[in-house]
Design an enzyme around this catalytic site. Structure first.
Site, PDB file in Angstrom:
ATOM      1  N   ARG A   1      67.077  44.550  66.943  1.00 19.15           N
ATOM      2  CA  ARG A   1      66.140  43.666  66.226  1.00 19.15           C
ATOM      3  C   ARG A   1      64.877  44.440  65.858  1.00 19.15           C
ATOM      4  NH1 ARG A   1      62.684  40.692  68.827  1.00 19.15           N
ATOM      5  NH2 ARG A   1      64.100  39.956  70.457  1.00 19.15           N
TER       6      ARG A   1
ATOM      7  N   TYR B   1      60.466  32.355  40.504  1.00 27.95           N
ATOM      8  CA  TYR B   1      61.807  32.071  41.053  1.00 27.95           C
ATOM      9  C   TYR B   1      61.748  30.769  41.859  1.00 27.95           C
ATOM     10  CZ  TYR B   1      65.967  32.598  43.973  1.00 27.95           C
ATOM     11  OH  TYR B   1      67.150  32.383  44.621  1.00 27.95           O
TER      12      TYR B   1
ATOM     13  N   ASP C   1      57.487  40.477  42.782  1.00 28.11           N
ATOM     14  CA  ASP C   1      58.928  40.311  42.973  1.00 28.11           C
ATOM     15  C   ASP C   1      59.587  41.174  41.893  1.00 28.11           C
ATOM     16  OD1 ASP C   1      61.584  39.546  42.972  1.00 28.11           O
ATOM     17  OD2 ASP C   1      61.165  37.429  43.388  1.00 28.11           O
TER      18      ASP C   1
ATOM     19  N   LYS D   1      70.775  41.557  44.732  1.00 31.17           N
ATOM     20  CA  LYS D   1      71.024  41.653  43.306  1.00 31.17           C
ATOM     21  C   LYS D   1      71.361  43.103  42.926  1.00 31.17           C
ATOM     22  CE  LYS D   1      69.984  37.327  43.728  1.00 31.17           C
ATOM     23  NZ  LYS D   1      68.655  36.778  43.490  1.00 31.17           N
TER      24      LYS D   1
HETATM   25  C1  LIG Z   1      67.776  35.982  44.191  1.00 29.99           C
HETATM   26  C2  LIG Z   1      66.307  36.095  44.056  1.00 29.99           C
HETATM   27  C3  LIG Z   1      65.459  35.844  45.152  1.00 29.99           C
HETATM   28  C4  LIG Z   1      65.973  35.346  46.493  1.00 29.99           C
HETATM   29  O1  LIG Z   1      66.791  36.273  47.126  1.00 29.99           O
HETATM   30  P1  LIG Z   1      68.007  35.881  48.134  1.00 29.99           P
HETATM   31  O2  LIG Z   1      68.558  37.215  48.458  1.00 29.99           O
HETATM   32  O3  LIG Z   1      68.924  34.978  47.378  1.00 29.99           O
HETATM   33  O4  LIG Z   1      67.389  35.195  49.301  1.00 29.99           O
HETATM   34  C5  LIG Z   1      64.100  36.008  44.954  1.00 29.99           C
HETATM   35  N1  LIG Z   1      63.594  36.400  43.765  1.00 29.99           N
HETATM   36  C6  LIG Z   1      64.381  36.635  42.698  1.00 29.99           C
HETATM   37  C7  LIG Z   1      63.758  37.049  41.406  1.00 29.99           C
HETATM   38  C8  LIG Z   1      65.759  36.499  42.800  1.00 29.99           C
HETATM   39  O5  LIG Z   1      66.529  36.721  41.722  1.00 29.99           O
END
Ligand SMILES: *Cc1c(COP(=O)(O)O)cnc(C)c1O
Length: 375
Positions: free
Chosen positions: A47, A99, A171, A196
């Site tokens: 952890r 988002y 982000d 992603k």
């Molecule tokens: C998918 C996404 C998230 C959230 O991520 P998870 O891995 O699904 O928790 C946050 N910001 C953006 C722009 C995303 O495309």
């Protein structure tokens, strides 16, 4: 080391014990102490730290040009860790088209803990100036945005955040460090859903925060990571690190394919609007050219005939898969308004596309065929 080289090598080395070229996955949750009580391997308990997590964090810090990184079990856990590093009474400014998970976690979780937030149109810098106040501790930036692909000026927003004594956080999930490096543009934190493009194969969930400095904010993030414990498994870290090795090549092809799909859609009589920052007519095109190395693999378009026509196009594709998410090798298509629910402000005629790594000709032919069903 240039970014393409860092994507392949940063944070990894030939394994000393086995000479394995690809790093082994260390599943052990605990690590042996030496007779003197020390931890010669540098790890105590998974952890707190783990070799695979360390490899991923080192790689991502190198790719974003930051000093340190903290990896999490999902993108949303990374988002939450940033907000947990603030204090009750602080205010956060978030883009009005942020988002949806980010605004939901603020509303449903952090508001109850005393964190306030305002939604602002960050493409309008005077609106941002009006919204920034003495309580503003963090300004959240997301560009290109979901699902309208709006582009905002990262350097200009970061400068305003700093003038107010606030942290500028980005982000950077959609652009990836290959196309956009927010720390170079003056920001303090970069967050990713590694689910992603970084993972890149739609087979692992993860998140990460990279900080410009190993500073007090980083220490709070690290405390949230290690103590609150929303850490990714060693295998998940290994998968994301593996995905990053091919990131440069994949992003090049995502951009090329998206450009081809956008050009096709622009010329189609039943497509009313195409949202892609690579198109000269896109309102954020000039800013995107300045702050991005490429325009990315995401786009959306509006079909003539409203919701029903959009649903019919989505129903008609064969190469694209109807699914949410993005950034994988396979092309996905999604009717956003129906997944966003009744509060959605997305046009009902809009389809969002994550352009994958198939042949661009096959992708264009697939959309051509699906649009032909409307006639
Ligand atoms: C998918 C996404 C998230 C959230 O991520 P998870 O891995 O699904 O928790 C946050 N910001 C953006 C722009 C995303 O495309």
């Amino acid at each position: 080391m240039r970014i393409e080289t860092a994507a392949v090598h940063a944070g990894t080395a030939v394994d000393e014990g086995t000479q394995a070229v690809t790093p082994p996955i260390v599943l052990s949750t605990t690590f042996a102490r030496a007779a003197d009580g020390g931890f010669p391997g540098g790890h105590v308990y998974t952890r707190t730290s783990n070799p695979n997590r360390g490899e991923l964090e080192t790689a991502m810090a190198a790719l974003e040009g930051g000093e340190a990184a903290t990896a999490f079990a999902s993108g949303m856990a990374a988002v939450a860790a940033i907000f947990q590093s603030l204090a009750p009474g602080d205010r956060v400014l978030v883009p009005s088209d942020v988002y949806h998970g980010t605004v939901h976690v603020l509303r449903q979780v952090f508001q109850r803990w005393g964190l306030a937030f305002d939604l602002v149109d960050m493409a309008d810098l005077t609106a941002l100036d009006r919204a920034i106040g003495p309580q503003t501790r963090l300004v959240w930036i997301e560009t290109p945005s979901n699902p309208m692909l709006r582009v905002v000026d990262v350097a200009a927003i970061a400068a305003r955040a700093h003038a107010a004594g606030a942290v500028a956080a980005v982000d950077n999930t959609w652009a990836t460090p290959l196309l956009q490096r927010p720390l170079d543009l003056g920001c303090d934190l970069v967050m990713h859903s590694t689910t992603k493009y970084l993972g890149g194969h739609s087979d692992v969930l993860g998140g990460i925060v990279v900080t410009r400095r190993r500073d007090a904010f980083f220490e709070r993030l690290e405390a949230v990571q290690r103590l609150a414990g929303a850490v990714p498994s060693p295998f998940d870290c290994w998968l994301v690190r593996r995905g990053i090795r091919s990131l440069a090549a994949r992003m090049r092809m995502h951009c090329e394919n998206a450009e081809a799909v956008a050009q096709f859609l622009v010329g189609h009589p039943l497509v009313e609007r195409v949202h892609y920052p690579g198109l000269p007519g896109h309102p954020g095109h000039d800013i995107a050219r300045r702050q991005m190395r490429g325009f990315g693999g995401m786009l959306s378009f509006e079909v003539a005939g409203g919701r029903e026509a959009a649903m019919a196009v989505a129903a008609g594709v064969e190469v694209f898969t109807r699914a949410t998410s993005l950034g994988g090798v396979e092309s996905l298509i999604e009717h956003r308004a129906s997944i966003e629910g009744p509060e959605s402000r997305t046009p009902p005629s809009l389809l969002r596309v994550s352009v994958g790594l198939e042949s661009a000709e096959d992708l264009v032919a697939d959309l051509h065929r699906a649009l032909a069903t409307l006639q």
